[in-house]
Design an enzyme around this catalytic site. Structure first.
Site, PDB file in Angstrom:
ATOM      1  CG  LEU A 256      -1.810   1.235   1.374  1.00 57.03           C
ATOM      2  CD1 LEU A 256      -2.753   1.377   0.183  1.00 57.03           C
ATOM      3  CD2 LEU A 256      -2.612   1.167   2.675  1.00 57.03           C
ATOM      4  CE1 TYR A 257       6.137   5.254   1.824  1.00 52.55           C
ATOM      5  CE2 TYR A 257       7.475   3.608   0.695  1.00 52.55           C
ATOM      6  CZ  TYR A 257       7.317   4.883   1.189  1.00 52.55           C
ATOM      7  OH  TYR A 257       8.319   5.796   1.057  1.00 52.55           O
ATOM      8  CB  ALA A 258       4.674   0.514  -3.408  1.00 46.48           C
TER       9      ALA A 258
END
Length: 481
Positions: A256-258
């Site tokens: 999700l960060y990416a």
């Protein structure tokens, strides 16, 4: 029988020596003057209370000492702190304007200023004469005390850090009204790949909503600043082609960060296209060094090795090695400053585009991946402690097996050239780590010694007060007779 000659007794001692009465050989105590006796009794009876209050006072001093900001090796003086109940007032305004004074014509708003990269970049900008104002919300994703320590470094360098959130549109509008920023170095973000599995909303709040709020403030400013912001190497996701190039596809994020960083690049492009904002995105590759983030592997490896705890080393399927393109903080900061210096002016005014604006994306890496096992080997040598290793297969938590940067474009257009190798960089990190946390350890032992001394003194004072109380009771009994 020969009679004894009467002794001459000084008059000032008459009341404390026995005197003869009509019966020969018998003596009696004369009652002391009432006023004297009352004062003496009051003194003896107040000693236990005095001891109690003294002990409480000493304990209060100890508590204040424990809760006060620690002394750090890189900052021997305590910070007065920049926290304000509200971002207003004459004193607060003066600090904002003073921090933003520029000797180069560049005035930069640095978001995430108390973060790892943000603090280093803000200090570097200030030292070369740029006007710099920091902004940070001091969230508790990791040790808040470390962020406070970085803020102390900023304060010493002359950079004022505003305590606020990039989602606060009112605060951003006020800052842009007070200061005419020529550039914005946007480094504020919710970092970390694995934490997204616990708190996904924090990534949406910071990395997407926060970016939009900041770009809204920038596009409404007149004149508009150029924007340089931190993307991430994580946008390459499951890409198997190496090294990673800016021309590669980035549509298969592994976390999700990416995904939020990839979304940020697309959002930035739309503001560039519609509103004429000059925007440069920087894809950082595993930044490390002094004052780093405690959630990074090299950081908690060093901590756990010194504690004698086993460290977990991940490996891929079929025992494939996990490797990262570790990039030293000073090299990354040079890349940030070069991107800022080569950024062209925005072409919009008050949100209206007047021409094509610059849009760029660069990799900032070290072009030499290092295995996680080798990182542990280097830390063992530097710390002079053998690590307890626990090798396990990498779970599905968003991490990727390797990262490897192609920095040809950054070298050509920014003059970017990393110079710090992994051995030298980790040596500098370990030196800082031992200094920073060594001072805290010594402080703990000093506090322990002080606490023991106070307890010992308190016990001794309590014993003395009991003895004095007993004496006072005996004296009171004698006076009553």
């Amino acid at each position: 029988m020969t009679q004894l000659k009467s002794l001459s007794i000084p008059s000032h001692m008459d009341h404390i020596l026995p005197s003869s009465n009509s019966t020969t050989g018998k003596f009696k105590f004369e009652k002391p003057p009432p006023l004297f006796a009352a004062h003496r009794l009051r003194f003896y009876y107040s000693l236990p209370k005095l001891t109690l209050w003294s002990s409480l006072f000493l304990l209060l001093i100890l508590v204040c000492f424990v809760l006060s900001p620690p002394f750090y090796s890189n900052n021997p003086r305590r910070s007065l702190g920049n926290a304000t109940a509200s971002c207003s007032g004459a004193a607060w305004d003066r600090r904002v304007h003073s921090s933003a004074v520029s000797f180069t014509g560049r005035t930069v708003l640095v978001t995430g200023a108390a973060g790892f990269v943000g603090s280093h970049a803000a200090v570097a900008l200030k030292r070369r004469g740029d006007g710099v104002l920091g902004l940070d919300n001091f969230n508790r994703y990791y040790d808040i005390e470390l962020k406070r320590s970085r803020e102390n470094l900023l304060t010493r360098a002359g950079v004022f850090t505003v305590h606020g959130d990039i989602n606060d549109a009112v605060l951003l509008s006020k800052l842009f009204d007070m200061v005419h920023f020529t550039h914005v170095l946007h480094l504020a973000a919710q970092a970390g790949v694995r934490y997204a599995m616990k708190n996904p909303n924090s990534y949406i709040h910071s990395n997407i909503a926060g970016l939009v709020a900041l770009l809204e403030a920038c596009k409404s400013a007149d004149p508009q600043p150029a924007v340089i912001w931190a993307s991430s190497s994580s946008v390459y996701g499951l890409n198997s082609k190496v090294p990673f190039s800016e021309r590669d596809r980035t549509d298969s994020p592994a976390s999700l960060y990416a995904a939020t960083k990839k979304a940020g690049e697309e959002i930035a492009h739309s503001y560039n296209h519609i509103h004429g904002l000059s925007i440069t995105g920087l894809r950082f590759f595993t930044v490390y060094g002094p004052w780093g983030r405690p959630d990074m592997a090299y950081f908690f490896f060093a901590r756990d090795i010194l504690k004698g705890k086993a460290i977990t080393i991940y490996e891929g399927p079929d025992h494939r090695t996990v490797a990262r393109d570790f990039t030293y903080i000073d090299d990354v900061v040079k890349g940030c400053l070069s991107a800022l210096d080569t950024a062209k002016k925005s072409t919009g005014s008050g949100g209206k585009k007047r021409g094509e604006a610059q849009f760029r994306i660069y990799n900032l890496g070290n072009k030499l991946p290092v295995s996680v096992g080798e990182i542990v080997n280097i830390l063992e040598r530097l710390l002079k402690v053998k690590a307890k290793r626990k090798v396990v297969q990498m779970p599905r938590n968003g991490d990727v097996l390797f990262t490897h940067a192609n920095i040809t474009l950054a070298h050509k257009e920014l003059g970017y050239k990393p110079t710090v190798d992994i051995e030298s960089g980790l040596e500098k990190f370990v030196k800082w780590f031992l200094s920073y946390y060594g001072v805290k350890k010594r402080r703990f032992w000093i506090l322990t010694l002080v606490a023991n001394a106070i307890v010992s003194c308190s016990l001794q004072l309590a014993a003395c007060s009991l003895q004095l109380a007993a004496c006072s009771l005996q004296l009171a009994g004698r006076v009553a007779r």
